[in-house]
Write a protein that holds these residues in place. Structure first.
Motif, PDB file in Angstrom:
ATOM      1  N   HIS B 213       0.811  -1.219   0.000  1.00 39.70           N
ATOM      2  CA  HIS B 213       0.000   0.000   0.000  1.00 39.70           C
ATOM      3  C   HIS B 213       0.846   1.271   0.000  1.00 39.70           C
ATOM      4  N   MET B 217       0.712   4.706  -2.388  1.00 39.48           N
ATOM      5  CA  MET B 217       0.701   6.102  -1.937  1.00 39.48           C
ATOM      6  C   MET B 217       1.830   6.899  -2.589  1.00 39.48           C
ATOM      7  N   PHE B 218       2.997   6.252  -2.741  1.00 37.80           N
ATOM      8  CA  PHE B 218       4.103   6.944  -3.381  1.00 37.80           C
ATOM      9  C   PHE B 218       3.781   7.287  -4.839  1.00 37.80           C
ATOM     10  N   THR B 220       0.908   7.711  -6.310  1.00 35.27           N
ATOM     11  CA  THR B 220      -0.047   8.826  -6.425  1.00 35.27           C
ATOM     12  C   THR B 220       0.690  10.155  -6.317  1.00 35.27           C
ATOM     13  N   MET B 221       1.603  10.230  -5.330  1.00 32.68           N
ATOM     14  CA  MET B 221       2.346  11.460  -5.096  1.00 32.68           C
ATOM     15  C   MET B 221       3.287  11.738  -6.267  1.00 32.68           C
ATOM     16  N   PHE B 223       2.881  10.937  -9.311  1.00 27.36           N
ATOM     17  CA  PHE B 223       2.097  11.462 -10.423  1.00 27.36           C
ATOM     18  C   PHE B 223       1.971  12.982 -10.310  1.00 27.36           C
ATOM     19  N   CYS B 224       1.761  13.466  -9.075  1.00 28.37           N
ATOM     20  CA  CYS B 224       1.641  14.912  -8.860  1.00 28.37           C
ATOM     21  C   CYS B 224       2.961  15.610  -9.199  1.00 28.37           C
TER      22      CYS B 224
END
Lengths: 260, 260, 260, 260
Positions: B213, B217-218, B220-221, B223-224
């Motif tokens: 998990h 989370m990494f 997603t970040m 991608f930003c």
């Protein structure tokens, strides 16, 4: 109507309307290029009214057919003890036809009276398509994966049509939206045929494995091919009309000018 | 193409187009500030036509490549007894290329003839991106969590592009929308590279745990961060172009005035 | 209020408002056709203020009723050891009423002062409907299938109302949107009645099997029939008003002209 | 920052900005009513630039704080063998700050140069809020029901803010949208406080049962109350400003007229 014919029939109607719309919108947009011709505008009003009347007649026949075929519900909604619904499928189809009937009626009223503003016809068509989508959406839960997926693809032709119609309420005479709606009608029509061929192969042939993931991937791709085909048909239709009209205009334009 | 190269290649194309668009739109908006220059407008028409032609050539090469590489489907769709699909992946990629090919063709027709209104090119690009998104969406169901998630992020670059294109059908010449579409192309391109590095580490290196998990989370970040980078590149590109153009204009403006 | 009366009461309010709106918007759009009459405009302002006041009074009564009925929470929110919520249902209904109260107050302020621009009244009504939808959405998770589905259909009347209100913030005086919002209020009202009849049959009668899939299919279809009915009522209402007004105008127009 | 303070701090920032925006937009719209005053317009430009600078400073402090607090990641992203991520939470918060920093920088550039069109500031704020929403969305999967739900409610304040910002790119100077964005900032702020109080009760007190459905129903309702409160604060703020300004204008208007 869970058979081949039951999917081919509505499919053919949508293809017919798609073809007709791609012709109608071609002529409409071609006729607008030279000075605004109120004579032509009136003719299009008549065309819209006739289209509405055709819709009303077709859907009326459809409703009566769904209700009074030998194994139809004959207007009975429930029956027996304990009560059970009679032929819900036929009732659902009747409901779909009902909304297209209303849409046809609104077409006629919009273009023959001043009761309603232009745009009401598109709005009502959007609502009819939305009802179609809503009924299909809850039609297929509980079915095998591929069956659900192939109907989801149908919704991907229906809901964009709804969106297009609603935008057309506010944005009139936009060539792109007009052709897109014709294109989506064609797509929906040919996709109904595809559903018929996949779920009820007409000439026997090998059955589709409804739970195979590669079939699902193929069907998604196949939907895109249908979309490409619909784009092609619309484009060819428009080009042919453009050519023909320009030929006619070159011949008739002097006459029209003289007439004035 | 489920390997590093198969993600880096399309990624590079999107990066190239993103860079090119950020230059093109910079020049377009800078050239508009002084009095409307119809000469410049014509030049942009030519540029759009060339862009369309490049798209057509690239995608044609792409389709032929996907079909006729040694382990490609060679235009066979199914084969064997019982029938099974031949190289669905290659067919899917061919389909994606096909729609970008149509988009390129529409670019050419829109800007070289008066058959279609401006906006049709954006609409068709939107459709091509939508088809890409649709195919990716059903591409990755049944895969491990991180694999699905990293492709979902890709959709988060694709679907906003679709939305931007559709808004551009109605809102022309909006600088914000133009730069956003360039920015999203860059984002999509660099994200393809990221997918390649995560799922198929090119220089060996430690494998990613696809079900952890904290990796999700990494990602997603991450991608930003790619998005921030895309914004930065677009901004720098625009500023450099602005500077250069103002230099040129100061030199050339007197000449232009004299010429008139 | 999980009983027949608890669904029939709000249903009746929505039906009343739906009927009233279909009359109000009919008169508004009919009155606009001849030259803009500032006298009529003023009257409509008064009508809007009265409508706002009626909303405020009704919802105030509603809140007090929900709180101080014998088995109501009497303004207690939690109680006991360990603490537990007191009559959350009544609190939720109070919250819904509160937002319609705010909406009524904003109606009054918008049309009686120049503090707020026209459109603020529609926006606040949209927010009130959104809050209603939001509360209903989390109201029914964990219930049997049909119970959830019948409330989902309610949301299908509520959320389009929200969307319509928000569009009306930007697009004023659009006849199609006005009638659609009246139509959706009617639909919501009659659907509340339907929920009452299905979940709490008032005259005994056979219970509905809440987990039967054919019931779900019927309910979806039934929702469409309610929609068709709402369209019919709005259309008839408009036509009657049109007729009546044209009769009056023919009689009064000479007088009005003289008065000037 | 999974503690009370970690939610109260960002909450306070959003409340501050919400209050400030409701004052700024009040003054902006009040100042527009009398003849367009280019002097006032310039002042607002200065105000926007200062606002952007404040954002840049705050977020820079935020990023440095998140990175270099004693138990922060100190710019290390991964560490150890096998590699594991270092303090992903702090990195995520840094990322959120980064986008608000970019938004602040774009504010400054938009209003101090002619490089970017007005609207770019709103667009970039929308992107910053979107990134915040995106990170929160994947932040809380795998947590208990109430924890997820209370963060979902946060998204219901964030995503409408994004939508409002994007609409503001196209619709400038709309009073309703301006106040709505102020209102949503307040809502987000107070909701952060609420999350702090529910998940990390500061003064001990009874723990919330994170899996009790009635708690979920209460929280949904509570969110609506926060919204009502935010509307009230914005409305009161606007009315007070209006009163004050009208008092000042009555005193100053003669002077202004004389000055001209």
């Amino acid at each position: 109507m869970a058979n081949f014919k039951g999917h081919v029939l509505p499919g053919s109607f949508f293809i017919l309307f798609g073809l007709w719309w791609s012709v109608k919108y071609s002529l409409k947009h071609i006729s607008r290029t030279p000075k605004k011709n109120s004579h032509v505008q009136t003719n299009f009003k008549h065309v819209e009214i006739i289209e509405g009347a055709v819709k009303v007649v077709f859907t009326l026949v459809g409703i009566l057919g769904e209700q009074f075929v030998p194994d139809g519900p004959h207007l009975y909604l429930y029956r027996g003890q304990p009560r059970s619904w009679v032929k819900l499928m036929n009732w659902q189809h009747s409901t779909m036809y009902l909304f297209f009937l209303i849409s046809g009626a609104v077409d006629i009223i919009t273009y023959s009276t001043t009761l309603m503003p232009v745009g009401m016809d598109r709005f009502m068509l959007g609502m009819a398509l939305y009802v179609e989508g809503l009924l299909f959406q809850y039609h297929v839960s509980l079915r095998p994966m591929l069956d659900q997926h192939i109907h989801t693809m149908l919704l991907m032709a229906i809901y964009p049509s709804v969106a297009t119609c609603i935008i057309q309420v506010f944005v009139h005479e936009n060539m792109i939206l007009d052709f897109f709606s014709a294109c989506l009608a064609l797509l929906q029509g040919t996709w109904f045929w595809q559903i018929g061929f996949v779920l009820y192969p007409p000439w026997g042939g090998p059955e589709w494995d409804l739970n195979d993931h590669s079939n699902l991937m193929f069907i998604t791709m196949c939907f895109c091919w249908h979309f490409a085909l619909a784009i092609l048909i619309t484009a060819v239709n428009y080009t042919l009309n453009k050519r023909t009209c320009e030929g006619i205009q070159e011949t008739l334009l002097p006459l029209v000018v003289v007439q004035r």
